[in-house]
Enzyme design. Structure first.
Site, PDB file in Angstrom:
ATOM      1  NE  ARG A 212      -7.478  -8.389   0.468  1.00 54.52           N
ATOM      2  CZ  ARG A 212      -7.093  -7.640  -0.647  1.00 54.52           C
ATOM      3  NH1 ARG A 212      -6.048  -6.710  -0.313  1.00 54.52           N
ATOM      4  NH2 ARG A 212      -7.662  -7.843  -1.803  1.00 54.52           N
TER       5      ARG A 212
ATOM      6  CE  LYS B 142      -4.303  -1.904   1.353  1.00 56.62           C
ATOM      7  NZ  LYS B 142      -5.540  -1.941   2.228  1.00 56.62           N
TER       8      LYS B 142
HETATM    9  N1  LIG Z   1     -10.519  -6.704   4.177  1.00 53.75           N
HETATM   10  C1  LIG Z   1      -9.551  -6.044   3.493  1.00 53.75           C
HETATM   11  N2  LIG Z   1      -9.912  -6.124   1.846  1.00 53.75           N
HETATM   12  C2  LIG Z   1      -9.183  -5.358   1.351  1.00 53.75           C
HETATM   13  N3  LIG Z   1      -9.709  -5.382  -0.226  1.00 53.75           N
HETATM   14  C3  LIG Z   1      -8.683  -4.590  -1.082  1.00 53.75           C
HETATM   15  C4  LIG Z   1      -7.586  -3.855  -0.424  1.00 53.75           C
HETATM   16  C5  LIG Z   1      -6.825  -3.159  -1.616  1.00 53.75           C
HETATM   17  O1  LIG Z   1      -5.856  -4.096  -2.094  1.00 53.75           O
HETATM   18  P1  LIG Z   1      -5.967  -4.686  -3.563  1.00 53.75           P
HETATM   19  O2  LIG Z   1      -7.108  -5.459  -3.408  1.00 53.75           O
HETATM   20  O3  LIG Z   1      -4.417  -5.135  -3.811  1.00 53.75           O
HETATM   21  O4  LIG Z   1      -6.351  -3.652  -4.517  1.00 53.75           O
HETATM   22  P2  LIG Z   1      -7.478  -3.310  -5.333  1.00 53.75           P
HETATM   23  O5  LIG Z   1      -8.553  -2.944  -4.290  1.00 53.75           O
HETATM   24  O6  LIG Z   1      -7.148  -2.118  -6.146  1.00 53.75           O
HETATM   25  O7  LIG Z   1      -7.903  -4.226  -6.237  1.00 53.75           O
HETATM   26  N4  LIG Z   1      -7.243  -3.937   0.874  1.00 53.75           N
HETATM   27  C6  LIG Z   1      -8.090  -4.744   1.674  1.00 53.75           C
HETATM   28  C7  LIG Z   1      -7.911  -4.474   2.941  1.00 53.75           C
HETATM   29  O8  LIG Z   1      -6.929  -4.000   3.652  1.00 53.75           O
HETATM   30  N5  LIG Z   1      -8.718  -5.240   3.765  1.00 53.75           N
END
Ligand SMILES: Nc1nc2ncc(COP(=O)(O)OP(=O)(O)O)nc2c(=O)[nH]1
Length: 271
Positions: free
Chosen positions: A249, A213
């Site tokens: 995660r 992040k």
């Molecule tokens: N519970 C939970 N869910 C999440 N989903 C997406 C992201 C963002 O990360 P990523 O999926 O890699 O990016 P994007 O939302 O652009 O797909 N962060 C979280 C988090 O910190 N906690």
């Protein structure tokens, strides 16, 4: 206090625009291959997402989101009993994902996106991850302000847990997540990370998601590209392990499981 080793939740973004790996796994075959690799690398939960939550991401229709995630969940379930979480704000997508074999509804909106979300969660009977987000993905990083970020996030999560339980979700199926990077400045993220023991002490399993992040780049300017944030990602999640989180995660499962194995060996030697 000696904590158990957190479970590792591997991220599978079936999206064209996720912030750190957008497009790499949009193709169904590539997504399944990636899911298999994350299992081989030690993930015991796979978080399947069909809509990016990053600021400015394009919204996805319910039908399109289901089309992206349901076939992959079915394919994974056909060959593995790995736990599967669906990363969605939409009750209809959660319903389709659970029907396809998902076990957990990971909701970054904490069951606020639709009025019937808490009731749908209760009806599905699955585990539910309630995450804190200030505002909406599109605008959440526009100067977020808190009087006391830790107290406000804690109060929000407890209120959402009460709403879920009032709708019929069983307490033992509820997880909490501080939502690192979701409407927070660097200072807010650091305060929440430092206060993780307080969140864990609430008595719900805590999920920590800080992988790759942006706040990591605010600490190390060399890491402007999300793929250059592995060291910071591992550091944050090892801190989470020290604080007793239930799961982390992450995108980089192989490196995370190795880091946790070394962490466990050190902690065990000190008993
Ligand atoms: N519970 C939970 N869910 C999440 N989903 C997406 C992201 C963002 O990360 P990523 O999926 O890699 O990016 P994007 O939302 O652009 O797909 N962060 C979280 C988090 O910190 N906690």
């Amino acid at each position: 206090m000696i904590h158990a080793v957190p479970r590792v939740m591997g991220v599978v973004n079936v999206t064209p625009d996720s912030f750190s790996d957008g497009g790499r796994f949009f193709d169904p075959a590539a997504a399944l291959s990636h899911a298999r690799r994350l299992i081989d690398d030690g993930a015991t939960i796979l978080d399947i997402g069909g809509e990016s939550t990053r600021p400015g991401a394009d919204p996805v229709s319910e039908a399109e989101e289901i089309a992206r995630v349901a076939p992959l969940i079915r394919a994974i379930r056909a060959e593995s009993d790995v736990a599967i979480s669906i990363d969605t704000m939409k009750p209809g997508v959660a319903r389709a994902a659970v029907a396809a074999g998902a076990d957990i509804w990971n909701d970054v909106a904490a069951l606020r996106f639709a009025p019937d979300a808490p009731e749908v969660a209760a009806e599905l009977g699955c585990e539910v991850i309630l995450m804190h987000m200030r505002g909406e993905p599109g605008t959440m990083q526009d100067e977020p302000r808190y009087d006391d970020v830790v107290a406000e996030v804690e109060a929000f999560l407890l209120a959402r847990a009460l709403t879920a339980m009032a709708a019929g979700v069983e307490r033992e199926k509820i997880w909490l997540d501080p939502g690192i990077g979701f409407g927070k400045t660097l200072e807010h993220n650091l305060a929440l990370l430092a206060a993780l023991p307080r969140l864990v002490a609430l008595g719900y399993p805590v999920l920590l998601g800080a992988s790759r992040k942006r706040f990591i780049a605010a600490i190390d300017p060399r890491a402007q590209d999300a793929r250059d944030r592995l060291g910071g990602s591992l550091a944050v999640h090892l801190h989470g392990a020290d604080c007793g989180v239930e799961a982390v995660r992450v995108h980089d499962v192989r490196e995370m499981t190795q880091a946790l194995a070394v962490w466990k060996a050190i902690v065990a030697s000190g008993r």
